[in-house]
Design a protein around this motif. Structure first.
Motif, PDB file in Angstrom:
ATOM      1  N   GLY A  89      65.596  10.533  91.357  1.00 52.20           N
ATOM      2  CA  GLY A  89      64.880   9.552  92.153  1.00 52.20           C
ATOM      3  C   GLY A  89      63.468   9.310  91.651  1.00 52.20           C
ATOM      4  N   GLU A  90      62.642   8.759  92.538  1.00 53.61           N
ATOM      5  CA  GLU A  90      61.279   8.381  92.166  1.00 53.61           C
ATOM      6  C   GLU A  90      60.413   9.621  91.951  1.00 53.61           C
ATOM      7  OE1 GLU A  90      57.546   5.678  93.853  1.00 53.61           O
ATOM      8  OE2 GLU A  90      59.487   5.666  94.877  1.00 53.61           O
ATOM      9  N   ILE A  91      59.665   9.627  90.864  1.00 50.76           N
ATOM     10  CA  ILE A  91      58.774  10.727  90.494  1.00 50.76           C
ATOM     11  C   ILE A  91      57.337  10.222  90.574  1.00 50.76           C
ATOM     12  CG2 ILE A  91      58.143  12.371  88.672  1.00 50.76           C
ATOM     13  CD1 ILE A  91      60.983  12.773  89.753  1.00 50.76           C
ATOM     14  N   PHE A  92      56.469  10.959  91.304  1.00 52.09           N
ATOM     15  CA  PHE A  92      55.080  10.489  91.426  1.00 52.09           C
ATOM     16  C   PHE A  92      54.167  11.119  90.382  1.00 52.09           C
ATOM     17  CE2 PHE A  92      54.026  14.456  93.524  1.00 52.09           C
ATOM     18  CZ  PHE A  92      52.636  14.575  93.466  1.00 52.09           C
ATOM     19  N   SER A  93      54.578  12.261  89.814  1.00 53.89           N
ATOM     20  CA  SER A  93      53.731  12.939  88.833  1.00 53.89           C
ATOM     21  C   SER A  93      54.588  13.666  87.816  1.00 53.89           C
ATOM     22  CB  SER A  93      52.815  13.951  89.540  1.00 53.89           C
ATOM     23  OG  SER A  93      52.074  14.716  88.608  1.00 53.89           O
ATOM     24  N   VAL A  94      54.215  13.519  86.555  1.00 56.39           N
ATOM     25  CA  VAL A  94      54.783  14.336  85.476  1.00 56.39           C
ATOM     26  C   VAL A  94      53.637  15.172  84.939  1.00 56.39           C
ATOM     27  CG1 VAL A  94      55.992  14.355  83.273  1.00 56.39           C
ATOM     28  CG2 VAL A  94      56.471  12.546  84.935  1.00 56.39           C
ATOM     29  N   TRP A  95      53.733  16.475  85.122  1.00 57.47           N
ATOM     30  CA  TRP A  95      52.616  17.393  84.881  1.00 57.47           C
ATOM     31  C   TRP A  95      52.869  18.188  83.600  1.00 57.47           C
ATOM     32  CZ3 TRP A  95      49.893  21.848  84.383  1.00 57.47           C
ATOM     33  CH2 TRP A  95      48.639  21.962  85.004  1.00 57.47           C
ATOM     34  N   ASP A 145      55.600   4.200  87.549  1.00 62.03           N
ATOM     35  CA  ASP A 145      54.609   4.457  88.594  1.00 62.03           C
ATOM     36  C   ASP A 145      54.164   5.909  88.644  1.00 62.03           C
ATOM     37  OD1 ASP A 145      54.625   1.801  89.452  1.00 62.03           O
ATOM     38  OD2 ASP A 145      56.316   2.135  90.796  1.00 62.03           O
ATOM     39  N   ALA A 146      54.734   6.746  87.780  1.00 60.87           N
ATOM     40  CA  ALA A 146      54.361   8.164  87.761  1.00 60.87           C
ATOM     41  C   ALA A 146      53.074   8.362  86.973  1.00 60.87           C
ATOM     42  CB  ALA A 146      55.473   9.001  87.144  1.00 60.87           C
ATOM     43  N   CYS A 147      52.177   9.181  87.506  1.00 58.95           N
ATOM     44  CA  CYS A 147      50.981   9.551  86.758  1.00 58.95           C
ATOM     45  C   CYS A 147      51.303  10.740  85.848  1.00 58.95           C
ATOM     46  CB  CYS A 147      49.841   9.922  87.699  1.00 58.95           C
ATOM     47  SG  CYS A 147      48.872   8.498  88.231  1.00 58.95           S
ATOM     48  N   PRO A 171      47.396  10.730  80.043  1.00 63.30           N
ATOM     49  CA  PRO A 171      46.342   9.715  80.110  1.00 63.30           C
ATOM     50  C   PRO A 171      45.890   9.313  81.506  1.00 63.30           C
ATOM     51  CG  PRO A 171      48.459   8.667  79.742  1.00 63.30           C
ATOM     52  CD  PRO A 171      48.725  10.145  79.762  1.00 63.30           C
ATOM     53  N   ASP A 172      46.512   9.863  82.568  1.00 63.54           N
ATOM     54  CA  ASP A 172      46.237   9.345  83.906  1.00 63.54           C
ATOM     55  C   ASP A 172      45.333  10.234  84.747  1.00 63.54           C
ATOM     56  OD1 ASP A 172      47.864   7.032  83.602  1.00 63.54           O
ATOM     57  OD2 ASP A 172      49.641   8.264  83.929  1.00 63.54           O
ATOM     58  N   ILE A 173      45.582  11.537  84.765  1.00 66.80           N
ATOM     59  CA  ILE A 173      44.853  12.485  85.606  1.00 66.80           C
ATOM     60  C   ILE A 173      44.401  13.637  84.723  1.00 66.80           C
ATOM     61  CG2 ILE A 173      44.938  13.948  87.666  1.00 66.80           C
ATOM     62  CD1 ILE A 173      45.445  10.980  88.262  1.00 66.80           C
ATOM     63  N   ARG A 174      43.121  14.019  84.837  1.00 67.40           N
ATOM     64  CA  ARG A 174      42.617  15.080  83.964  1.00 67.40           C
ATOM     65  C   ARG A 174      42.430  16.399  84.706  1.00 67.40           C
ATOM     66  NH1 ARG A 174      37.083  15.563  84.989  1.00 67.40           N
ATOM     67  NH2 ARG A 174      36.168  13.691  85.920  1.00 67.40           N
ATOM     68  N   TRP A 175      42.493  17.447  83.921  1.00 69.42           N
ATOM     69  CA  TRP A 175      42.239  18.803  84.406  1.00 69.42           C
ATOM     70  C   TRP A 175      40.760  18.946  84.748  1.00 69.42           C
ATOM     71  CZ3 TRP A 175      41.134  23.436  80.880  1.00 69.42           C
ATOM     72  CH2 TRP A 175      41.252  24.640  81.579  1.00 69.42           C
TER      73      TRP A 175
END
Length: 479
Positions: free
Chosen positions: A159-165, A196-198, A204-208
């Motif tokens: 299904g829909e994934i909001f984050s790939v970490w 739509d996943a960060c 490139p979307d969310i930094r540590w």
């Protein structure tokens, strides 16, 4: 007045996926693998799948506990560095299919994704790029092909994934050669399958934020040099990192200042790259029986929340399941306490009965626009004015716990300095100094009594734009 060359700093704005991610605010990590059964933090890929048997696993218990804390998402460690997969991957035998769990018929990724959907929680995946079990590791494209295949399974079957970490863990393969990850190829597959996943941390979307202890910066900027992405590829967990290479990085996730005007003055390539604060509810990331009495205190976790969610970052809190496959009762209790605290601390918005005034209002952007929590409207002073003054007043004294300020980040991040004053018998008294606002700033006033509050925007990169202002009544615990 602001400097004309500062206009370039506010040309950088977020993608809709980044806005959605930041609005998630507070979400959970769930670290679970063979390490849970070996009492280790890092496996070595030699563990037998036969040791993995969480006989009482209940993903719905995880999600209920997470939701009780006020979290809006859950990211599962689908595969850690040991290479053991919590789903029946078709590309390796080092999976749950070869474990006793549900006689090899289980799929914990599916169970977790289904539980998240049932309770209205966003679902995300962690997939370690380092696989100590796989013989292809260190063979370049051959391993990248394998990794892409597993990534595709996770992005198409649940299904829909909001984050790939991703983290930057890296080492040598059986051939003695280091694996250099084809990050751009990984990113392209994610954009293709889950646009739509960060993509977080090594992405490139969310930094540590630069540490795993829950520490935060005094000023957390979302607009940073493009080179900041490179520093995230060298994560703290990458014990194989070349120290000389690390020192040569001009932008480091650990730096105390990533986005001030001084830092950015000679930078031509800027990006929107908001921070995530990640830490664990216990000393370790995986469950250890010896840590059952070492769950962080409510005060410590609330402090991290205020400084992360309330400091223009997001908060990713890890909760590790036990060998039984359940969150320990101590962890569950603490999560419930967090939720109860936040419900009370942000329950009664006193601006509903207040009078708001602001100086130099431009027609169509008056202060009433900041009373609703959305980006459809906002307050701004007149053009080319980098400061503003907002006064909130009541007929009687109010016991004030927190003030929440939010910028209209659709038009970038602008405020660099602000303060909060209260009116006393002999005049205004400053009670708080702040730097950035960004997506959200929580100002803890801890039961200050006042009938008038003044918010002063002292400096901004361009006309400040406030999308939301709220003053919350103090609760008993803050006395």
């Amino acid at each position: 007045m602001y400097l004309k060359n500062d206009e370039r700093l506010v040309q950088i704005t977020p993608h809709k996926r980044q806005i959605a991610h930041q609005s998630t605010e507070f979400y959970s990590f769930v670290h679970f693998t063979v390490n849970t059964f070996t009492d280790r933090e890092w496996g070595d890929g030699k563990e037998s799948p036969k040791i993995f048997n969480p006989a009482r696993l209940d993903a719905e218990q995880w999600v209920r506990a997470v939701k009780s804390a006020g979290m809006k998402g859950l990211i599962l460690t689908c595969k850690h560095h040991d290479g053991f997969c919590l789903w029946p991957s078709k590309h390796t035998k080092h999976t749950i299919e070869y474990s006793p769990y549900k006689q090899g018929k289980g799929d914990i990724v599916k169970e977790t994704a289904d539980a998240c959907r049932k309770y209205g929680i966003k679902f995300g995946v962690y997939l370690s790029p380092w696989d100590m079990n796989n013989e292809l590791y260190g063979r370049g494209k051959e391993y990248d092909d394998f990794f892409i295949n597993q990534l595709t399974e996770l992005l198409t079957n649940y299904g829909e994934i909001f984050s790939v970490w991703f983290d930057g863990a890296c080492g040598e393969g059986p051939n003695g050669k280091k694996q250099y990850y084809d990050w751009e190829r990984y990113y392209a597959r994610i954009r293709e399958l889950q646009p739509d996943a960060c993509i977080s941390v090594c992405g490139p979307d969310i930094r540590w934020c630069g540490n795993e202890a829950g520490h935060t910066r005094k000023a957390e900027w979302s607009v940073v040099p493009e080179r900041a992405k490179d520093s995230e590829i060298i994560a703290e967990k990458s014990q194989q990192t070349d120290d000389a290479e690390f020192r040569q990085r001009k932008v480091d996730a650990r730096d105390s200042d990533l986005g001030s005007r001084e830092i950015l003055k000679n930078e031509n390539a800027l990006i929107w790259y908001p921070a995530e604060v990640n830490t664990s509810i216990r000393p370790g990331w995986f469950w250890h029986e010896s840590e059952n009495d070492k769950v962080r205190s409510l005060d410590e976790l609330i402090n991290i929340y205020y400084n992360s969610v309330g400091g223009n970052a997001t908060f990713l809190l890890n909760i590790p399941p036990t060998k039984d496959g359940l969150f320990h009762e101590n962890d569950v209790k603490r999560l419930s306490e967090i939720g109860e605290y936040l419900d009370k601390a942000f329950k009664e918005n006193l601006t509903a009965t207040a009078t708001l005034t602001a100086d130099s209002m431009e027609k169509g952007f008056d202060i009433e626009n900041a009373l609703s929590d959305n980006y459809d409207s906002y307050y701004t002073p007149e053009k080319e004015k980098s400061n503003a003054e907002i006064i909130i007043s009541w007929q009687e004294n109010q016991n004030i716990g927190n003030i929440v300020l939010k910028e209209n980040i659709l038009n970038s991040q602008r405020v660099e300095e602000f303060s909060v004053d209260i009116m006393e018998e002999d005049g205004w008294k400053e009670v708080y100094k702040g730097t950035v606002i960004g997506y959200k700033r929580i100002v803890p006033l801890k039961n200050i009594t006042a009938s008038r509050i003044r918010i002063r925007i002292k400096d901004s990169r361009c006309e400040p734009q406030l999308s939301f202002i709220a003053v919350y009544k103090a609760v008993q615990e803050e006395n």
